[in-house]
Structures are given as structure tokens and as C-alpha cells.
Design an enzyme around this catalytic site. Structure first.
Site, PDB file in Angstrom:
ATOM      1  N   GLU A 166       0.710  -1.157  -0.148  1.00 16.59           N
ATOM      2  CA  GLU A 166       0.078  -0.034  -0.127  1.00 16.59           C
ATOM      3  C   GLU A 166       0.922   1.195  -0.045  1.00 16.59           C
ATOM      4  OE1 GLU A 166      -3.190  -0.159   2.871  1.00 16.59           O
ATOM      5  OE2 GLU A 166      -3.895  -2.042   2.212  1.00 16.59           O
ATOM      6  N   GLU A 189      -4.722  -8.792   0.781  1.00 13.30           N
ATOM      7  CA  GLU A 189      -5.427  -8.670   2.064  1.00 13.30           C
ATOM      8  C   GLU A 189      -6.960  -8.548   1.739  1.00 13.30           C
ATOM      9  OE1 GLU A 189      -4.149  -5.317   4.112  1.00 13.30           O
ATOM     10  OE2 GLU A 189      -2.059  -5.761   4.051  1.00 13.30           O
TER      11      GLU A 189
HETATM   12  C1  FCB Z   1      -4.403  -2.277   5.369  1.00 13.18           C
HETATM   13  C2  FCB Z   1      -2.987  -2.549   5.896  1.00 13.18           C
HETATM   14  C3  FCB Z   1      -2.787  -3.621   6.944  1.00 13.18           C
HETATM   15  C4  FCB Z   1      -3.953  -3.666   7.676  1.00 13.18           C
HETATM   16  C5  FCB Z   1      -5.247  -3.297   7.138  1.00 13.18           C
HETATM   17  C6  FCB Z   1      -6.441  -3.610   8.082  1.00 13.18           C
HETATM   18  O1  FCB Z   1      -4.178  -0.852   4.932  1.00 13.18           O
HETATM   19  O2  FCB Z   1      -2.105  -2.802   4.845  1.00 13.18           O
HETATM   20  O3  FCB Z   1      -1.622  -3.583   7.676  1.00 13.18           O
HETATM   21  O4  FCB Z   1      -3.807  -2.474   8.695  1.00 13.18           O
HETATM   22  O5  FCB Z   1      -5.366  -2.198   6.339  1.00 13.18           O
END
Ligand code: FCB
Length: 462
Positions: free
Chosen positions: A173, A362
Site C-alpha cells: 500500500e 488482503e
Molecule cells: C491495510 C494494511 C494492513 C492492515 C489493514 C487493516 O491498510 O495494509 O496492515 O492494517 O489495512
């Protein structure tokens, strides 16, 4: 134990689909002063007053540094085939450059071996926001040299782990690392509303990504697969007004295209270059940088949480665009539950950027889980959240998107950055005072989902 009948099992995944979970180093490891680890910008930031809710920090967190074998066993019990974790740069290279800290390298080497012994593919991320503080003191990501230091660190990791690791991610990110840190000021190192700086940082992050890809190709691990993991969102305007349509275009450029175009097309989006001209963005971009940034990657990691619904708002610090909380139900982060947007996003990626391997690196949700001292924590909303996103994913696969794997954020409850420990994302509940891990219903459901999927599409060697 039965999964409890909540959340239908989802079919349509290939036999070799990578079923995974994700974590990151600073959020779970603890042991910040052990094993020769150097400090990171998050150690400093989290100890500054007022930065983190309730004044929390991740000095101990889940103490994964000491519990890693138990945590790998939890993954094996779920039947996982892939684990996305991050390497803490200051643990392996305490000053951000120079000699490796063998104790730190040994920690990740043991972790990688432990995964392989359990039949789980290691999927490390090289940078999940924990820049060595020693480099911050030389300007951090606003200093172009940091990109070169990152490439050297990456090369050292390819050298040490390239014999056992076939899947790599450079950055997690970069949008958050640049703009949440330097414009919103909510993440380390905590600059504030400094657009020129944030844009410079975003360029240096992308440059360092390209340099690391080149370092991989030049290493013993040249045939391994590599990519990065931006946070991506389909963007919808709140109303049909021209102002909101414009807001949606800007937000899409700001968050999605600013990171995807340079990597996949070798250019920054023209409309955003025009938007950012007043911040002097071109000064950071040197001849040849975009050729480096667009060094061919093998995969894209997609971090997906929610669709963005936006409106024009002249008071917003983010380019006059504001996100609008959409209709309930929201998660504990206040984020909308929009599983269909994952399908929309994946089809858009294929249409606009091409047909490469995609891993959902994620996806998950925070809910206010409570442990009553028993053997299971009931979390029906998380089961529902994950199963609905898997439905959307399965639909995208049916529509021809090349999705190779899916990682639930997160294996364990952990330190949720500026929000601290209150936001629980884990498949396992962590009772921090005792460091006990208690399965949530979602962990058992995910285990059974994985088994059901494998049963439906037996592996060739079975
Ligand atoms: C993302 C992050 C991760 C976690 C999630 C909930 O932005 O990459 O580390 O905090 O959100």
C-alpha cells in the site's frame, strides 16, 4: 468441530488456488529490542504522545517473535497453502544499510523453513511501512537515495532466501505510506498536509519498487515471481452531479491510477500530473525513472476492503474530495461492506491493465469480538464478510480473471496502526495479557471452506 452453518461454502476455485492469511512484521512481532533489531519509524511514532489511540504501541503486540512456531501450527490446522508476512527491514539491517544482522536473518530463515515444512508457501513483503529510523534521519522516503538502499536490502533478501522463496512483494500500500503519513499525518513518520513531500515520497516508493524488481532479476532468484500490493478501490460518485463525477475521477487517479499506471504502463496518468503540477511533482521525476518503475512484474497483489463512494467537498484535505460513509452495516473500522465491488475491481484491472496473476493479498474485517473464556469466539459477521467476498472472487474467476490466491487479513488480531489493539481483524482472537490464541468461528469456517474447495477440485497428485 463444525463450522456452524453460517456462510455457505463457495465453489469455483482452481485446484492449486492459494488459500492464505496475511500479517505484517510491526503489527505482530513485538520483540522490538531483541535479536539486534534496529528501530523503525513506527517505534518512534507510536511512542509519541497522541499518535496512537489509548497511547498503545507494538513493543509486545502478539509476541509472534517468540510464538512463531505455534502461529505456524495454527496455519497448518487451517490447511493454508500460502502465508503473506513481511520482513522487518530494521530487523535484518538495523541501520537500513550495511551489514546484515544475522540474528534477524535467522528469524525469517526459520520462519520460511517452518512454513515449507508445513506445506505452506512463504509470500514475503519487503516493506510494510517499517522504515529503519536510521534512514529516516537521512530524510527517509523523501530522500531519493532511500530507493537505492531499499534495492540493496531487497537484493540481500533475494540472496539469502531466494533458494526457498518463489513469491515476493515489494511494497504494501504505497498510497497509505505516502498520503496517510504525509498528508493526513496519521501514520509514521507523521508529516502533515505536505503535498509536495507526499508526492515525492510516492515517486520514490515506486522507484524503489522498480529497482527491487530489477535486483530480483539479477539475483539467484531471477525466476521467482514478484509484484507489489497497492490498496485498490472501485470509485463511485455519490450523486449524478458533474462535481461528484469529477471527484470520482480524481479519487480514482489519486488512489488507483497513480500507482498502477507507472508500473503497468510506464507513465503517470496525464490528468493527475496536471492536478499535481501546483505541487511541483515533476521535479522528483528524473529521466529513466519510469522505465525502472515499469520493469515487468509477474503478479499484482490486491488489498481490497471496500468500494469508495465520494463527493466533491472543498474542505477535504484530499484534493477537494471526501469519502462518504455509505449505508450500514459498517465494520468496526466504519468501512462499508461491498463484496460486489471486488468483482468490479478485478474486471476493471483486467480490462485496463492486462492479464497477469492476481493475488488478493488482503481482505477482511474488524468487528468488536468478545471472548467469554471458552474455546471459540463467535464472529458471524466476519464469516459472512469473508464468504461474500469469496463469492465475488469466484464470480471474477468465472469471468476469466486470473486470480491465484486469497489472503485473509489477518491470521491474528494485532496492532492496527493508529487505532491500536481495539480493532480486531484476526481469524484468531488474541488475549494479549496471556498471549493465548483462541479460534474465532471464522477460522473454523475458513478451514472447512478450504477443505470443501479441495474436495471439489482434487489436486492432481491426490
Ligand atoms: C491495510 C494494511 C494492513 C492492515 C489493514 C487493516 O491498510 O495494509 O496492515 O492494517 O489495512
Amino acid at each position: 468441530m463444525e463450522a456452524g452453518g453460517i456462510g455457505t461454502f463457495v465453489s469455483g476455485f482452481p485446484a492449486d488456488f492459494g488459500w492464505g492469511t496475511a500479517t505484517s512484521a510491526y503489527q505482530i512481532e513485538g520483540a522490538v529490542d531483541e535479536g539486534g533489531r534496529g528501530q523503525s519509524i513506527w517505534d518512534i511514532f507510536s511512542h509519541e504522545s497522541g499518535r496512537i489511540e489509548r497511547g498503545e504501541n507494538a513493543d509486545i503486540s502478539c509476541d509472534h517473535y517468540h510464538h512463531w512456531q505455534e502461529d505456524l501450527d495454527l496455519m497448518a490446522e487451517l490447511g493454508l497453502s500460502v502465508y503473506r508476512f513481511s520482513i522487518a527491514w530494521p530487523r535484518v539491517m538495523p541501520d537500513g544499510k550495511g551489514p546484515l544482522n544475522e540474528e534477524g536473518v535467522g528469524f525469517y530463515s526459520g520462519l520460511i523453513d517452518g512454513l515449507l515444512e508445513r506445506g505452506i508457501t512463504p509470500f514475503p513483503t519487503l516493506y510494510h511501512w517499517d522504515l529503519p529510523q536510521a534512514l529516516e534521519e537521512e530524510g527517509g522516503w523523501m530522500n531519493r537515495d532511500t530507493s537505492q538502499r531499499f534495492a540493496e536490502y531487497a537484493a540481500a533478501m533475494f540472496e539469502r532466501f531466494g533458494d526457498r522463496v518463489d513469491l515476493w512483494l515489494t511494497h504494501n500500500e504505497p498510497w497509505v505510506a505516502a498520503f496517510v503519513a504525509y498528508v493526513a499525518g496519521e501514520h509514521a513518520p507523521g508529516g502533515c498536509e505536505d503535498w509536495p513531500l507526499a508526492l515525492r515520497v510516492s515517486h520514490h516508493l515506486l522507484l524503489s519498487h522498480g529497482l527491487a524488481v530489477q535486483a530480483l532479476r539479477a539475483s539467484r532468484a531471477a525466476s521467482a515471481k514478484i509484484g507489489f500490493a497497492p490498496n485498490l478501490q472501485p470509485v463511485h460518485p455519490l450523486t449524478g452531479s458533474p462535481e461528484d463525477a469529477e471527484a470520482a475521477r480524481i479519487w480514482d487517479g489519486f488512489q488507483n491510477r497513480w500507482f498502477l499506471d507507472p508500473v503497468f504502463k510506464g507513465s503517470y496518468p496525464e490528468d493527475m500530473l496536471a492536478e499535481y503540477e501546483r505541487f511541483g511533482v515533476e521535479e522528483a521525476i528524473e529521466d529513466g525513472d519510469l522505465a525502472v518503475i515499469s520493469s515487468p512484474v509477474d503478479l499484482l497483489g490486491v488489498n481490497f476492503y471496500q468500494q469508495a463512494t465520494v463527493k466533491h467537498d472543498p474542505d477535504s484535505v484530499f484534493l477537494g474530495v471526501a469519502g462518504v460513509p455509505t449505508r450500514p452495516p459498517l465494520t468496526d473500522m466504519g468501512w462499508a461492506v461491498t463484496p460486489e465491488a471486488l468483482h468490479e475491481l478485478l474486471l476493471r484491472l483486467k480490462r485496463d491493465y492486462g492479464d497477469f496473476d492476481i493475488y488478493i493479498t488482503e481482505n477482511g474485517a474488524a468487528y468488536p469480538d468478545e471472548w467469554d473464556g471458552g474455546d471459540i469466539v463467535e464472529d458471524p459477521k466476519r464469516v459472512d464478510f469473508i464468504s461474500r467476498h469469496l463469492e465475488s472472487l469466484s464470480q471474477a474467476i468465472a469471468d476469466g480473471v486470473n486470480v491465484k490466491g486469497y489472503c485473509v487479513w489477518a491470521l491474528l488480531d494485532n496492532f492496527e496502526w493508529a487505532k491500536g489493539y481495539d480493532k480486531r481483524f484476526g481469524l484468531y482472537y488474541v488475549d494479549y495479557p496471556t498471549q493465548r490464541r483462541i479460534p474465532k468461528r471464522s477460522a473454523l469456517w475458513y478451514r472447512d471452506q478450504i477443505a470443501a474447495s479441495r474436495l471439489a477440485t482434487p489436486q492432481e497428485d491426490e
